[in-house]
Design a protein around this motif. Structure first.
Motif, PDB file in Angstrom:
ATOM      1  N   GLY A  76       0.850  -1.193   0.000  1.00 45.81           N
ATOM      2  CA  GLY A  76       0.000   0.000   0.000  1.00 45.81           C
ATOM      3  C   GLY A  76       0.881   1.236   0.000  1.00 45.81           C
ATOM      4  N   ILE A  77       0.267   2.359  -0.272  1.00 49.37           N
ATOM      5  CA  ILE A  77       1.037   3.602  -0.345  1.00 49.37           C
ATOM      6  C   ILE A  77       0.230   4.740   0.257  1.00 49.37           C
ATOM      7  N   ASP A  78       0.923   5.649   0.958  1.00 51.91           N
ATOM      8  CA  ASP A  78       0.273   6.841   1.508  1.00 51.91           C
ATOM      9  C   ASP A  78       1.226   8.020   1.365  1.00 51.91           C
ATOM     10  N   GLY A  79       0.912   9.106   2.018  1.00 52.07           N
ATOM     11  CA  GLY A  79       1.706  10.315   1.870  1.00 52.07           C
ATOM     12  C   GLY A  79       3.081  10.243   2.498  1.00 52.07           C
ATOM     13  N   LEU A  80       3.331   9.250   3.329  1.00 56.16           N
ATOM     14  CA  LEU A  80       4.672   9.045   3.872  1.00 56.16           C
ATOM     15  C   LEU A  80       5.550   8.291   2.884  1.00 56.16           C
ATOM     16  N   SER A  81       5.016   7.259   2.279  1.00 55.09           N
ATOM     17  CA  SER A  81       5.827   6.422   1.393  1.00 55.09           C
ATOM     18  C   SER A  81       5.897   6.937  -0.044  1.00 55.09           C
ATOM     19  N   PHE A  82       4.895   7.699  -0.492  1.00 52.86           N
ATOM     20  CA  PHE A  82       4.888   8.130  -1.897  1.00 52.86           C
ATOM     21  C   PHE A  82       6.100   8.980  -2.274  1.00 52.86           C
ATOM     22  N   PRO A  83       6.427  10.054  -1.530  1.00 48.67           N
ATOM     23  CA  PRO A  83       7.601  10.845  -1.937  1.00 48.67           C
ATOM     24  C   PRO A  83       8.901  10.068  -1.864  1.00 48.67           C
ATOM     25  N   LEU A  84       9.019   9.129  -0.925  1.00 45.07           N
ATOM     26  CA  LEU A  84      10.231   8.322  -0.825  1.00 45.07           C
ATOM     27  C   LEU A  84      10.328   7.337  -1.985  1.00 45.07           C
ATOM     28  N   GLN A 466       8.467  26.603  -3.912  1.00 46.00           N
ATOM     29  CA  GLN A 466       7.074  26.169  -3.804  1.00 46.00           C
ATOM     30  C   GLN A 466       7.005  24.850  -3.036  1.00 46.00           C
ATOM     31  N   PRO A 467       7.189  24.879  -1.708  1.00 46.75           N
ATOM     32  CA  PRO A 467       7.190  23.634  -0.919  1.00 46.75           C
ATOM     33  C   PRO A 467       5.856  22.911  -0.911  1.00 46.75           C
ATOM     34  N   ASN A 468       4.778  23.621  -1.183  1.00 45.07           N
ATOM     35  CA  ASN A 468       3.459  22.984  -1.127  1.00 45.07           C
ATOM     36  C   ASN A 468       3.304  21.902  -2.183  1.00 45.07           C
ATOM     37  N   TRP A 469       4.132  21.942  -3.231  1.00 47.92           N
ATOM     38  CA  TRP A 469       4.076  20.889  -4.229  1.00 47.92           C
ATOM     39  C   TRP A 469       4.361  19.521  -3.617  1.00 47.92           C
ATOM     40  N   MET A 470       5.123  19.494  -2.530  1.00 50.02           N
ATOM     41  CA  MET A 470       5.382  18.226  -1.863  1.00 50.02           C
ATOM     42  C   MET A 470       4.624  18.085  -0.554  1.00 50.02           C
ATOM     43  N   VAL A 471       4.480  19.204   0.172  1.00 48.58           N
ATOM     44  CA  VAL A 471       3.828  19.152   1.483  1.00 48.58           C
ATOM     45  C   VAL A 471       2.413  18.597   1.380  1.00 48.58           C
ATOM     46  N   ARG A 472       1.715  18.955   0.334  1.00 50.41           N
ATOM     47  CA  ARG A 472       0.310  18.540   0.221  1.00 50.41           C
ATOM     48  C   ARG A 472       0.158  17.024   0.100  1.00 50.41           C
ATOM     49  N   TRP A 473       1.216  16.340  -0.360  1.00 43.01           N
ATOM     50  CA  TRP A 473       1.139  14.887  -0.466  1.00 43.01           C
ATOM     51  C   TRP A 473       1.218  14.215   0.898  1.00 43.01           C
ATOM     52  N   SER A 474       1.911  14.853   1.825  1.00 42.09           N
ATOM     53  CA  SER A 474       2.268  14.173   3.067  1.00 42.09           C
ATOM     54  C   SER A 474       1.541  14.668   4.301  1.00 42.09           C
ATOM     55  N   GLU A 475       0.959  15.852   4.254  1.00 40.99           N
ATOM     56  CA  GLU A 475       0.369  16.436   5.465  1.00 40.99           C
ATOM     57  C   GLU A 475      -0.715  15.558   6.086  1.00 40.99           C
ATOM     58  N   PRO A 476      -1.671  15.024   5.315  1.00 37.31           N
ATOM     59  CA  PRO A 476      -2.692  14.171   5.947  1.00 37.31           C
ATOM     60  C   PRO A 476      -2.101  12.911   6.577  1.00 37.31           C
ATOM     61  N   SER A 477      -1.115  12.314   5.920  1.00 42.79           N
ATOM     62  CA  SER A 477      -0.512  11.098   6.459  1.00 42.79           C
ATOM     63  C   SER A 477       0.301  11.383   7.716  1.00 42.79           C
ATOM     64  N   ALA A 478       0.908  12.570   7.781  1.00 42.20           N
ATOM     65  CA  ALA A 478       1.638  12.946   8.991  1.00 42.20           C
ATOM     66  C   ALA A 478       0.699  13.013  10.179  1.00 42.20           C
ATOM     67  N   ALA A 479      -0.498  13.548   9.958  1.00 41.37           N
ATOM     68  CA  ALA A 479      -1.491  13.604  11.030  1.00 41.37           C
ATOM     69  C   ALA A 479      -1.998  12.205  11.386  1.00 41.37           C
ATOM     70  N   MET A 480      -2.136  11.363  10.362  1.00 45.88           N
ATOM     71  CA  MET A 480      -2.670  10.018  10.583  1.00 45.88           C
ATOM     72  C   MET A 480      -1.717   9.158  11.417  1.00 45.88           C
ATOM     73  N   LEU A 481      -0.414   9.401  11.280  1.00 44.38           N
ATOM     74  CA  LEU A 481       0.548   8.635  12.072  1.00 44.38           C
ATOM     75  C   LEU A 481       0.305   8.798  13.563  1.00 44.38           C
ATOM     76  N   LEU A 482      -0.143   9.994  13.934  1.00 45.26           N
ATOM     77  CA  LEU A 482      -0.422  10.275  15.336  1.00 45.26           C
ATOM     78  C   LEU A 482      -1.864   9.947  15.702  1.00 45.26           C
ATOM     79  N   THR A 483      -2.575   9.337  14.782  1.00 46.13           N
ATOM     80  CA  THR A 483      -3.985   8.948  14.957  1.00 46.13           C
ATOM     81  C   THR A 483      -4.829  10.124  15.455  1.00 46.13           C
ATOM     82  N   GLY A 484      -4.448  11.333  15.015  1.00 44.43           N
ATOM     83  CA  GLY A 484      -5.204  12.519  15.390  1.00 44.43           C
ATOM     84  C   GLY A 484      -5.011  12.939  16.821  1.00 44.43           C
TER      85      GLY A 484
END
Length: 493
Positions: A76-84, A466-484
């Motif tokens: 599977g893939i999410d915003g943490l693994s996609f940029p890597l 333009q950091p948002n080009w990458m940040v937008r991929w990972s921000e939701p997954s960063a929050a999900m790691l902490l389970t909100g």
């Protein structure tokens, strides 16, 4: 679709290994370039289909494999693994492109590069702990041979040291995973179900310690770092690019995915110790970099310092700091790869990496002016000059970590300031001053030799502007790691 990132490189490696003898090294290189380019194109296509707002793992593939062990082939893939995954595909293509066309045993060499690419992709995509471990261990084999066969004079020593350290790393990670499944009573190693099991904090800490040491070796963090400078110095330039740009990220990825994702309460309990270790590692790496006379060792010790910032951000365990850790991984991957490429060009043209021997290479007529200009841009990015990705990454790290660990963040800031010191010392000695007589007739640098570093320089600048080009991929997954529940971390700290 995700299986293609694993099995296309593996199957292509087998095919390349058995190419007819009449296929020479340049043709083998071209075939491998086409395969790696296709993998990168597949990554871009995946990016257009990827939904950053979806908090769950996407494009999942889940097939029962060995039921008696609780092992599933689950990708599977999410915003943490996609940029890597993207960085892995891009830097593999660059490493192949930068490889010499006169290599000995080219079929074996390019087959190993593809196996390395598939193994790392599998680790980033694995949604099963045991499957992650298998891919985590798999990448050791090709990298060992790539250093041992095509490395420098002390390649055997460096390769064996790398093998022993990383094998120990894998054993410790496996111990943690086995303990988690056994103590939680889970029926499989599947990642998501394990997140729902709650263990006592004391138990989590016990399981975290081998995981942190194992992944700390891979990152590497002081005092588990000693294999890295030797591996970098003896490895060829393309292998150093992959080692710094991709392989080290397996350690930090594991910290975020498994350390925080599975042991949040235990993580919070020992976070101050990790932040302190990050500060020590950052200052140690920077101090060692200042003392080096070999350009490659300067960049290698710089990696130790900059990877420590990721540990600091992970220790802070807030949404902003987790996002910062992801961004710092991408930043370090691009910048370190660029610097190693440029050091490789300098060594190829001058036959030396000694900062006391090299001088005046920025000379516009007889030196390496374009290479020198790119090197200055690279060290500026590493030092966190605004307008480049390094500034955004470090700003996010320090901004996200300071409210939680102000003292440790301050020491890491000092380490960041020392980046300018050791890189300015290197650049001033190597590229400025009068060009010596021994270096007055250097071979010309071809555009094909500059192109990989120029591609990375463009990405470094674009993602800095333009950091948002990458940040937008990972921000939701960063929050999900902490389970909100990053408020838990804030209160506990």
């Amino acid at each position: 679709m995700l299986s293609a990132f694993v099995w296309v490189p593996f199957l292509a490696a087998i095919a390349i290994a058995f190419l007819p003898m009449k296929v020479d090294g340049s043709q083998t290189r071209l075939i491998t370039l086409v395969i790696a380019g296709g993998i990168l194109l597949l990554n871009i296509i995946l990016g257009f289909q990827f939904d950053p707002t979806n908090l769950q793992s996407q494009f999942s593939e889940n097939i029962p494999w060995i039921s008696s062990l609780g092992l599933n082939y689950h990708l599977g893939i999410d915003g943490l693994s996609f940029p890597l995954l993207f960085i892995n595909s891009l830097l593999t293509l660059i490493a192949i492109y930068s490889s010499s066309q006169s290599l000995e045993r080219p079929r074996f060499y390019y087959a190993l590069l593809l196996i390395l690419n598939g193994g790392v992709s599998g680790a980033f995509l694995a949604q099963d702990l045991l499957l992650f471990f298998l891919f985590y261990e798999l990448e050791i084999i090709p990298l060992y041979f790539l250093i041992a066969i095509w490395g420098g004079q002390r390649r055997g020593y460096a390769a064996m040291k790398f093998l022993l350290y990383t094998a120990l790393s894998g054993i410790l990670v496996l111990v943690s995973f086995l303990g988690l499944v056994w103590l939680s009573g889970a029926s499989s190693f599947d990642y998501e179900p394990l997140r729902s099991h709650t263990l006592p904090v004391e138990t989590q800490i016990i399981l975290l310690i081998p995981l942190l040491i194992g992944l700390g070796i891979k990152i590497p963090i002081f005092p588990f770092h000693t294999w890295l400078p030797d591996a970098h110095v003896e490895a060829s330039t393309p292998i150093s690019v992959l080692l710094a740009g991709v392989l080290l990220k397996l350690g930090t990825y594991g910290l975020l995915r498994f350390g925080i994702g599975l042991f949040l309460e235990g993580w919070v309990a020992i976070a101050p110790w990790m932040a302190t270790l990050a500060a020590i590692s950052a200052l140690y790496g920077a101090s060692c970099a200042i003392a080096q006379k070999d350009m490659k060792k300067v960049v290698a010790y710089s990696s130790i310092a900059h990877m420590a910032y990721i540990l600091l951000a992970a220790a802070a365990s807030t949404r902003l700091s987790i996002l910062a850790a992801i961004y710092q991984m991408i930043s370090h991957g691009l910048i370190s790869a660029m610097l190693f490429l440029l050091v490789g060009v300098v060594y190829k043209k001058t036959g030396s990496r000694d900062v006391n021997y090299l001088q005046g290479l920025l000379n516009p007529e007889r030196g390496l002016p374009v290479t020198g200009t790119l090197m200055i841009l690279g060290v500026m990015a590493s030092a966190g000059i605004p307008g480049m990705i390094g500034f955004i990454a470090e700003f996010l790290v320090f901004r996200g970590s300071f409210p939680i660990f102000p003292l440790q963040t301050l020491f890491c800031l000092i380490g960041s300031g020392l980046t300018a010191v050791y890189f300015l010392l290197m650049v001033n000695r190597v590229f400025f001053g009068r060009l010596t007589a021994e270096l007055s007739k250097l071979p010309r640098v071809l555009w094909s030799e500059r192109t990989p570093a120029m591609v990375l320089a463009i990405l470094i600048i674009l993602l800095g502007i333009q950091p948002n080009w990458m940040v937008r991929w990972s921000e939701p997954s960063a929050a999900m790691l902490l389970t909100g529940n990053d408020e838990i971390a804030l209160v506990s700290h």
